[in-house]
Design an enzyme around this catalytic site. Structure first.
Site, short mmCIF file in Angstrom:
data_model
loop_
_atom_site.label_atom_id
_atom_site.label_comp_id
_atom_site.label_asym_id
_atom_site.label_seq_id
_atom_site.Cartn_x
_atom_site.Cartn_y
_atom_site.Cartn_z
N PHE A 1 -27.63 -31.39 -50.18
CA PHE A 1 -27.25 -32.77 -50.51
C PHE A 1 -27.66 -33.75 -49.42
O PHE A 1 -27.80 -34.95 -49.67
CB PHE A 1 -25.74 -32.86 -50.76
CG PHE A 1 -24.89 -32.98 -49.54
CD1 PHE A 1 -24.47 -34.22 -49.07
CD2 PHE A 1 -24.49 -31.85 -48.83
CE1 PHE A 1 -23.67 -34.33 -47.93
CE2 PHE A 1 -23.70 -31.94 -47.70
CZ PHE A 1 -23.29 -33.19 -47.25
N LYS A 2 -27.88 -33.27 -48.21
CA LYS A 2 -28.27 -34.16 -47.11
C LYS A 2 -29.58 -34.89 -47.42
O LYS A 2 -29.83 -35.98 -46.90
CB LYS A 2 -28.41 -33.38 -45.81
CG LYS A 2 -27.17 -32.57 -45.41
CD LYS A 2 -26.04 -33.43 -44.97
CE LYS A 2 -24.79 -32.65 -44.64
NZ LYS A 2 -24.83 -31.94 -43.37
N ASP A 3 -30.44 -34.29 -48.26
CA ASP A 3 -31.70 -34.94 -48.62
C ASP A 3 -31.47 -36.28 -49.32
O ASP A 3 -32.31 -37.18 -49.24
CB ASP A 3 -32.52 -34.05 -49.55
CG ASP A 3 -33.09 -32.82 -48.86
OD1 ASP A 3 -33.50 -32.93 -47.69
OD2 ASP A 3 -33.11 -31.74 -49.50
N THR B 1 -28.01 -30.64 -42.15
CA THR B 1 -28.44 -31.94 -41.65
C THR B 1 -29.77 -31.83 -40.90
O THR B 1 -30.67 -32.66 -41.06
CB THR B 1 -27.38 -32.55 -40.71
OG1 THR B 1 -26.21 -32.85 -41.47
CG2 THR B 1 -27.88 -33.83 -40.06
#
Length: 494
Positions: free
Chosen positions: A131-133, A164
């Site tokens: 999800f960091k993308d 991250t």
């Protein structure tokens, strides 16, 4: 739109900054975190109009409320460049890549009070399968845009417990004027996560494995950020979730999830968020403060349950390094939630003097107590319910059971952190209010536990088949701030 520090004196107006002023930095000079002086509000008419938009268009509409100093045409071009199905191309079978964050129903059950619904929002279709993308790809484009306009350089110094780091490095690799120095706890990430970072050979990427835990890495980032002369000379910036631009980019998918799960604005939804550093769920708090009809925000922790303890008791008790568990959901092996200060700032009525005192106590005494009991530091815990927060905890066995259950019942293999979220979400389902679990990563990143749970390897998207076999480039260093500064200086040439 102006930004203030959570620790700035109330009488201070000279420290107010605009979006571009704080974009490249992390901590404010006083050690606090930036937040808008006032949260922008969203109207019902806007929500209605936004239901028809693509993800890139929605991102533009939300971000322009926060980045008022960037020309709208430029901001629209940046969001259009970032949120495309060519970038977010790792959708599962049955998911439409062009939706960027597709939503799917896991469970529905009729009951006396109405239907309970559990949904999963896919956030891991980007280049590093996490999800960091969703924020980091935008951040890379924003950084490059800003640096080019000022003919400047930036040395990113960050810490990661797993996702991250790779998201930042893939977003910044090859970007003009940018170098990345990324700390990670030595031998405490999954083999896939480690390979994803350390296999990058780009000359502007520097991976540093630290003998210690994630909190040690995070403390070094804060120590360097607080050395203002060094930070200025070495042009240090950050991509950790203390960076405001990252948090605000994450606000977008809460709006997308809500709009996809509802048909009109009278409906509410709840979100369950696997949480360690409080950055992801902090974005949900901001969305709720903007007027998004969120009922509950549920923080799901693993065995490192600092946040669960606070939302149950009002006591925020940071664990020492030796008390931090190394778990099978390692990206949440965090015992000092750096973004938590942003919520506490709102919880105590935006009293920055009080925030400064409370977080000074974190450094000196290891925490604070807002339960209101005799001898406590305050009684604001009674206000937590007004902000919709709940919490829960998941263990290794819970993870295994949930991964197995979701695979058997729905034919989906979820990663360990998402399994923590699903387990806790089931404890807080309410009739008539859809519960959306935010996905953390694709299961392939944590194959060791997937194999333990279901006996077969997690599927890997194309291009990731043999990533662990690639040559790796990294250095191992001790937990020593002076040596870290010397390493940065030696590799920046500044």
């Amino acid at each position: 739109m102006q930004y203030v520090s959570t620790r700035a004196a109330k009488s201070s107006t000279s420290q107010a900054q605009n979006f571009s002023d704080i974009l490249l930095g992390g901590l404010a000079p006083d050690g606090g975190l930036y937040l808008p002086a006032e949260y922008p509000q969203v109207t019902g008419a806007e929500l209605d109009a936004w239901r028809k938009l693509s993800y890139a268009q929605l991102a533009f509409e939300i971000l322009k409320k926060f980045a008022t100093d960037i020309p709208e045409a430029d901001l629209k071009a940046l969001t259009a460049k970032t949120y495309t199905k060519d970038v977010y191309r790792n959708a599962r079978e049955g998911e439409r890549a062009e939706q960027i964050t597709p939503l799917r129903v896991l469970e529905q059950a009729a009951g006396k009070g109405g239907q309970t619904t559990l949904m999963l929002q896919a956030l891991s279709n980007g280049p590093t399968l996490a999800f960091k993308d969703m924020a980091m790809q935008l951040l890379g484009n924003l950084f490059e845009y800003t640096l080019e306009k000022h003919d400047a350089e930036l040395n990113i110094f960050g810490a990661t417990s797993g996702d991250t780091g790779s998201a930042a490095e893939y977003a910044m690799r090859g970007k003009k004027g940018i170098r990345v120095f990324m700390l990670s706890p030595h031998k405490k990430m999954s083999a896939f996560q480690t390979a994803q970072m350390f296999s990058l050979q780009d000359p502007n990427i520097f991976n540093i494995a630290v003998d210690g835990v994630f909190d040690d890495c995070q403390d070094m980032v804060k120590a360097v950020s607080n050395d203002l002369p060094f930070k200025a000379k070495q042009k240090i910036g950050t991509v950790n979730s203390i960076n405001w631009a990252r948090v605000v980019a994450q606000v977008v998918y809460y709006f997308r999830g809500y709009l996809a799960a509802t048909s009109d604005n009278s409906q509410k939804v709840s979100f369950t968020v696997p949480s360690g550093n409080f950055g992801n769920i902090c974005a949900g708090h901001i969305a709720r403060m903007m007027g998004l009809p969120i009922d509950k925000l549920v923080a799901a922790t693993n065995e490192n349950d600092v946040l669960d303890e606070f939302f149950r008791t009002g006591v925020y008790r940071v664990r020492k390094s030796a008390e931090t568990y190394h778990t099978s959901s390692p990206s949440m092996d965090i015992s000092k939630a750096s973004n938590f200060e942003r919520f506490v700032y709102d919880l105590v009525g935006r009293d920055s003097e009080r925030v400064r005192a409370l977080f000074h106590k974190v450094e000196t005494d290891g925490g604070f107590d807002l339960s209101g009991k005799p001898g406590s530091d305050g009684d604001e815990f009674k206000l937590v319910a007004q902000y919709g927060f709940l919490s829960g905890k998941s263990t290794h066995q819970d993870r295994l059971d949930t991964i197995r259950d979701v695979a058997d019942d729905f034919g989906i293999t979820v990663d360990t952190h998402t399994a923590d979220g699903i387990k806790v979400a089931r404890e807080h389902l309410q009739p008539g209010v859809p519960m959306i679990v935010l996905e953390t990563a694709l299961a392939a990143k944590f194959n060791e536990t997937i194999l333990e749970a279901i006996g077969v390897d997690a599927a890997r998207p194309a291009g990731f088949e043999n990533i662990e076999a690639l040559p790796q480039k990294f250095v191992v260093m001790t937990n020593d701030v002076a040596k870290m500064k010397a390493y940065i200086a030696a590799n920046t040439g500044l």
